[in-house]
Design an enzyme around this catalytic site. Structure first.
Site, mmCIF file in Angstrom:
data_model
loop_
_atom_site.group_PDB
_atom_site.id
_atom_site.type_symbol
_atom_site.label_atom_id
_atom_site.label_comp_id
_atom_site.label_asym_id
_atom_site.label_seq_id
_atom_site.Cartn_x
_atom_site.Cartn_y
_atom_site.Cartn_z
ATOM 1 C CG HIS A 9 -24.540 53.264 29.278
ATOM 2 N ND1 HIS A 9 -25.146 52.031 29.226
ATOM 3 C CD2 HIS A 9 -25.320 54.025 30.103
ATOM 4 C CE1 HIS A 9 -26.254 52.047 29.963
ATOM 5 N NE2 HIS A 9 -26.381 53.235 30.510
ATOM 6 C CD GLU A 23 -27.708 56.184 29.767
ATOM 7 O OE1 GLU A 23 -28.319 55.383 29.041
ATOM 8 O OE2 GLU A 23 -27.626 56.069 30.999
ATOM 9 C CD GLU A 143 -31.183 56.085 35.231
ATOM 10 O OE1 GLU A 143 -30.976 56.811 34.240
ATOM 11 O OE2 GLU A 143 -31.043 54.843 35.208
#
Ligand SMILES: [Zn+2]
Length: 266
Positions: A9, A23, A143
């Site tokens: 991102h 995030e 993750e």
């Protein structure tokens, strides 16, 4: 070998947000720490990052960067969301050449990250994600905890915990690719300082400095603390070669100064 690090991102795409966290910020912090650990502690690699600031970059741009650079390995760092806790990693779920190797490398990384973080192990998974599908080299997407799970979010707020995540990635990469550790001698430089006088009283220092100056020696004063006492040292040169320090000592002795060599590492 070329390692491509992709902090997930960024810019107008914050990724998942919860518990006061975004995030994109956490992935960047982890990625920068990972880069720093690899650069400081390991050799035999070069690193490129998809971003080093809060920048908007599309997925296509990210894989294009890695593919055009001819990266040997791609690592895309993310934080999970959607209810759950712990760590999971992804490789591409399609059929492709080198799948076995991709999963072997991933296993090493995955296990090191779980070991370093103590994250609950959600397992080694496969998915049809852009970053692992469109990269032309073995790739993994990690993750690292759930941003919307309070326990995980509390950990992700700690710099020391992000350091653990980064270290897990670094140790995994080092193990998977046999990256040599930088030797201590590469990290520290040794200097030979020539000391012509060590005094407890400042006035003697100035006297010495002046006498040295009369004989053509430039010096500087180093304040040295030992056992609760302060000493003033008159330093007449700092040398990288022992031989040159020895020569300086000889010159000083010839002029009637007592001198010795102090070995300094930094
Ligand atoms: Zn993400």
């Amino acid at each position: 070998m070329k390692i491509f690090i992709d902090p997930g991102h960024g810019g107008t795409d914050p990724g998942a947000s919860a518990n006061g966290l975004q995030e994109k910020n956490i992935t960047l912090q982890i990625a920068l720490k990972l880069r720093d650990i690899l650069q400081k502690e390991y050799e035999g690699h070069t690193i490129q990052m998809s971003r080093t600031t809060d920048q908007t970059i599309s997925l296509i741009e990210r894989t294009n960067l890695a593919n055009n650079w001819l990266a040997d390995y791609l690592i895309s760092i993310h934080i999970n969301a959607g209810g759950g806790t712990g760590f999971e990693s992804y490789t591409y779920n399609g059929n492709y050449k080198g799948k076995e190797q991709t999963n072997r490398l991933r296993r090493t990384l995955h296990n090191q990250i779980v070991k370093q973080t103590d994250f609950y192990n959600r397992g080694k998974k496969e998915a049809n994600f852009h970053m692992v599908r469109e990269s032309a080299m073995p790739a993994v997407l990690t993750e690292n905890g759930f941003i919307d799970r309070n326990e995980d979010a509390q950990l992700l707020k700690q710099d020391s915990f992000l350091e653990k995540i980064a270290r897990g990635h670094a140790l995994g990469l080092a193990e998977a690719f046999n990256l040599p550790k930088k030797s201590a001698s590469n990290n520290t430089a040794t200097y030979y300082r020539v000391v012509a006088g060590s005094f407890k009283e400042r006035k003697f220092v100035d006297e010495r400095v002046n006498r040295l100056k009369e004989k053509g020696f430039q010096s500087f004063i180093d304040i040295f603390k030992k056992g609760g006492s302060t000493y003033y040292r008159v330093v007449v040169g700092s040398f990288k070669e022992r031989e040159n320090a020895d020569k300086q000592v000889a010159l000083l002795k010839k002029e009637g100064f007592d001198a010795f060599i102090d070995v300094v590492k930094h």
